[in-house]
Design a protein around this motif. Structure first.
Motif, PDB file in Angstrom:
ATOM      1  N   PHE A   1       0.829  -1.198   0.000  1.00 37.69           N
ATOM      2  CA  PHE A   1       0.000   0.000   0.000  1.00 37.69           C
ATOM      3  C   PHE A   1       0.867   1.253   0.000  1.00 37.69           C
ATOM      4  O   PHE A   1       1.856   1.334   0.746  1.00 37.69           O
ATOM      5  N   ALA A   2       0.508   2.221  -0.805  1.00 43.04           N
ATOM      6  CA  ALA A   2       1.210   3.505  -0.836  1.00 43.04           C
ATOM      7  C   ALA A   2       1.196   4.122   0.557  1.00 43.04           C
ATOM      8  O   ALA A   2       0.159   4.153   1.224  1.00 43.04           O
ATOM      9  N   GLY A   3       2.340   4.600   0.989  1.00 42.06           N
ATOM     10  CA  GLY A   3       2.449   5.171   2.315  1.00 42.06           C
ATOM     11  C   GLY A   3       2.683   4.144   3.400  1.00 42.06           C
ATOM     12  O   GLY A   3       2.950   4.496   4.548  1.00 42.06           O
ATOM     13  N   GLY A   4       2.593   2.877   3.050  1.00 44.36           N
ATOM     14  CA  GLY A   4       2.834   1.793   3.999  1.00 44.36           C
ATOM     15  C   GLY A   4       4.162   1.119   3.724  1.00 44.36           C
ATOM     16  O   GLY A   4       5.033   1.677   3.060  1.00 44.36           O
ATOM     17  N   LYS A   5       4.317  -0.084   4.205  1.00 47.95           N
ATOM     18  CA  LYS A   5       5.563  -0.813   4.016  1.00 47.95           C
ATOM     19  C   LYS A   5       5.319  -2.101   3.240  1.00 47.95           C
ATOM     20  O   LYS A   5       4.202  -2.635   3.218  1.00 47.95           O
ATOM     21  N   ALA A   6       6.365  -2.588   2.603  1.00 48.07           N
ATOM     22  CA  ALA A   6       6.280  -3.849   1.874  1.00 48.07           C
ATOM     23  C   ALA A   6       6.403  -5.005   2.858  1.00 48.07           C
ATOM     24  O   ALA A   6       7.356  -5.078   3.635  1.00 48.07           O
ATOM     25  N   VAL A   7       5.422  -5.887   2.857  1.00 49.08           N
ATOM     26  CA  VAL A   7       5.449  -7.088   3.684  1.00 49.08           C
ATOM     27  C   VAL A   7       4.983  -8.267   2.839  1.00 49.08           C
ATOM     28  O   VAL A   7       4.158  -8.110   1.937  1.00 49.08           O
ATOM     29  N   THR A   8       5.516  -9.439   3.136  1.00 46.72           N
ATOM     30  CA  THR A   8       5.139 -10.643   2.392  1.00 46.72           C
ATOM     31  C   THR A   8       4.899 -11.796   3.355  1.00 46.72           C
ATOM     32  O   THR A   8       5.550 -11.892   4.397  1.00 46.72           O
ATOM     33  N   PRO A   9       3.973 -12.696   3.025  1.00 48.31           N
ATOM     34  CA  PRO A   9       3.755 -13.881   3.859  1.00 48.31           C
ATOM     35  C   PRO A   9       4.986 -14.785   3.827  1.00 48.31           C
ATOM     36  O   PRO A   9       5.776 -14.757   2.877  1.00 48.31           O
ATOM     37  N   SER A  10       5.135 -15.586   4.854  1.00 49.95           N
ATOM     38  CA  SER A  10       6.257 -16.526   4.886  1.00 49.95           C
ATOM     39  C   SER A  10       5.912 -17.698   5.793  1.00 49.95           C
ATOM     40  O   SER A  10       4.813 -17.791   6.309  1.00 49.95           O
ATOM     41  N   GLU A  11       6.864 -18.579   5.973  1.00 49.05           N
ATOM     42  CA  GLU A  11       6.905 -19.778   6.814  1.00 49.05           C
ATOM     43  C   GLU A  11       6.053 -20.914   6.253  1.00 49.05           C
ATOM     44  O   GLU A  11       5.224 -20.726   5.363  1.00 49.05           O
ATOM     45  N   SER A  12       6.340 -22.095   6.772  1.00 49.76           N
ATOM     46  CA  SER A  12       5.617 -23.294   6.372  1.00 49.76           C
ATOM     47  C   SER A  12       5.767 -24.317   7.494  1.00 49.76           C
ATOM     48  O   SER A  12       6.116 -23.956   8.614  1.00 49.76           O
ATOM     49  N   PHE A  13       5.557 -25.587   7.193  1.00 44.05           N
ATOM     50  CA  PHE A  13       5.558 -26.609   8.226  1.00 44.05           C
ATOM     51  C   PHE A  13       6.934 -26.825   8.860  1.00 44.05           C
ATOM     52  O   PHE A  13       7.968 -26.692   8.212  1.00 44.05           O
ATOM     53  N   HIS A  14       6.910 -27.160  10.144  1.00 42.35           N
ATOM     54  CA  HIS A  14       8.079 -27.595  10.903  1.00 42.35           C
ATOM     55  C   HIS A  14       7.894 -29.079  11.239  1.00 42.35           C
ATOM     56  O   HIS A  14       6.829 -29.650  11.010  1.00 42.35           O
ATOM     57  N   LEU A  15       8.933 -29.665  11.821  1.00 41.18           N
ATOM     58  CA  LEU A  15       8.835 -31.009  12.367  1.00 41.18           C
ATOM     59  C   LEU A  15       8.989 -30.929  13.881  1.00 41.18           C
ATOM     60  O   LEU A  15       9.875 -30.227  14.382  1.00 41.18           O
TER      61      LEU A  15
END
Length: 430
Positions: A296-310
């Motif tokens: 979003f303009a005026g906001g920050k760049a963020v992206t989803p992450s992570e997945s399964f652990h054991l």
């Protein structure tokens, strides 16, 4: 024995397990004989994990058996198995958002002394942090994820739209991305834009987060609800508008449906994960590429992450074998590469570099995507919150996004969501 026929609502069952309401035990499961097999538990028939299990068996000489249940049943079945006092599980797949719940229930073995120091320089620091709760490393991160903005080059060219760049510096705002999507739609695309997971918390958490609204919970214990602040309302209004305008389709509700739209050349832009690349590359004539995830303009760049652990079962009788398997899948580069199945990202830094290097080799259109993903994982990736209320948060927020997608007013929906979550979280706090 699995519990696939015992279908309980995830929220009702796991909330009850946190001490709110006591459900009767099912009939005791038969004790597992110690047959020198490492018993791994997860979802599905195990086909995805066969390469990893077979490779580990060859290098270690340890026999491995796999037992799985349908994905929606995974968390409940794990909890129920441990309630019997003999789970019959040595290692199991863990959605890391459930680490607080599993920690409270005491079903995860503490891995701090075994792996805490060994992970440094080997695993992505953010993943180690995501595996740590109350100062203890409770799971082994194995898989990772990110999100990209895929686009159909032919549809954009047909509409006279210049293809976006792959560099993080070329990251578009959401308004710009939707503007281009509408132009592509006017030029012949059936639909302009879509999220692969149309209303899942994992994919849409970034909308209010980009505006500074947080993940929906706050406070030291992350049990204070915060889904009706200005950023959430702004994000919800924007999200509803792309469906009201018709640039995003309301019809598809499943991830595969969205991928199929893109593969058929009917969708101009799709926000989806790197694991989609292998599927897209198999489609003859699909001329596509990828760009950075918008913000979003005026906001920050963020992206989803992570997945399964054991996770290592607290009641395992095969601790040494389980530790060896976790080490192979997470810390050994060769094992970590095999664990990705060639489609997923890895929490192992060296393994991830190898997996990413294959992307431009497999499709010249994706030159630079490997560098983009590395950048995102290091700079923009955010995790889902580690709260005892995550189950309720995910379920109710997902429903709210779905309602907004179908035309409900964002302000009214999130205000109601705030009240629902507060009532639900009160049961956990009490």
């Amino acid at each position: 024995m699995t519990m696939t026929s015992y279908r309980l609502g995830r929220r009702g069952f796991l909330t009850g397990m946190l001490g709110v309401s006591s459900l009767p035990l099912l009939g005791s499961l038969p004790a597992r004989a110690q047959d020198n097999k490492l018993r791994v538990f997860g979802w599905g028939d195990g086909a995805y994990y066969k390469g990893l299990l077979d490779a580990f068996g060859k290098v270690s000489g340890i026999k491995v058996s796999y037992e799985g249940v349908p994905f929606p049943d995974l968390q409940n079945t794990i909890v129920q198995r441990f309630r019997t006092g003999n789970s019959g599980i040595d290692v199991f797949l863990v959605d890391p958002t459930y680490i607080p719940t599993f920690a409270k229930l005491g079903i995860l073995k503490d891995l701090t002394s075994a792996f805490g120091e060994k992970t440094k320089g080997i695993l992505l620091p953010s993943d180690v942090q995501g595996a740590t709760y109350n100062g203890k490393m409770l799971t082994m991160p194995v898989w990772e994820s990110s999100q990209l903005l895929f686009f159909n080059k032919r549809l954009l060219a047909k509409a006279g739209v210049e293809a976006p760049g792959v560099s993080p510096d070329a990251r578009m705002t959401w308004d710009k991305a939707i503007e281009l999507a509408k132009k592509a739609q006017a030029g012949g695309a059936e639909s302009g834009f879509g999220f692969e997971q149309p209303y899942r918390y994992y994919q849409l958490q970034i909308l209010p987060e980009s505006l500074g609204g947080g993940p929906g919970v706050k406070g030291r214990d992350l049990l204070t609800v915060d889904v009706a602040n200005d950023a959430w309302l702004q994000a919800g209004k924007w999200y509803g508008s792309i469906f009201a305008d018709g640039v995003a389709p309301r019809g598809p509700t499943q991830s595969q449906e969205m991928r199929d739209l893109f593969k058929a050349g009917r969708l101009a832009f799709l926000v989806g994960g790197p694991r989609d690349i292998a599927e897209f590359n198999k489609v003859d004539g699909l001329d596509y590429a990828a760009a950075p995830h918008p913000y979003f303009a005026g906001g920050k760049a963020v992206t989803p992450s992570e997945s399964f652990h054991l996770g290592m079962a607290a009641d395992t009788k095969n601790a040494d074998q389980a530790l060896e398997f976790l080490n192979y899948a997470g810390l050994d580069k060769d094992g970590a590469v095999i664990a990705t199945g060639g489609n997923d990202l890895s929490s192992n830094i060296e393994a991830n570099a190898e997996v990413l290097s294959r992307i431009p080799q497999q499709n010249p259109n994706l030159k630079g995507v490997d560098s983009l993903i590395r950048y995102e994982l290091a700079n923009t990736a955010i995790r889902r919150p580690r709260t005892l209320g995550y189950l309720q948060l995910e379920e109710l927020v997902t429903r709210a996004w779905s309602d907004i997608r179908n035309g409900s007013d964002a302000a009214q929906t999130f205000t109601q969501l705030q009240s629902e979550l507060e009532r639900s979280f009160k049961r956990i706090k009490d």
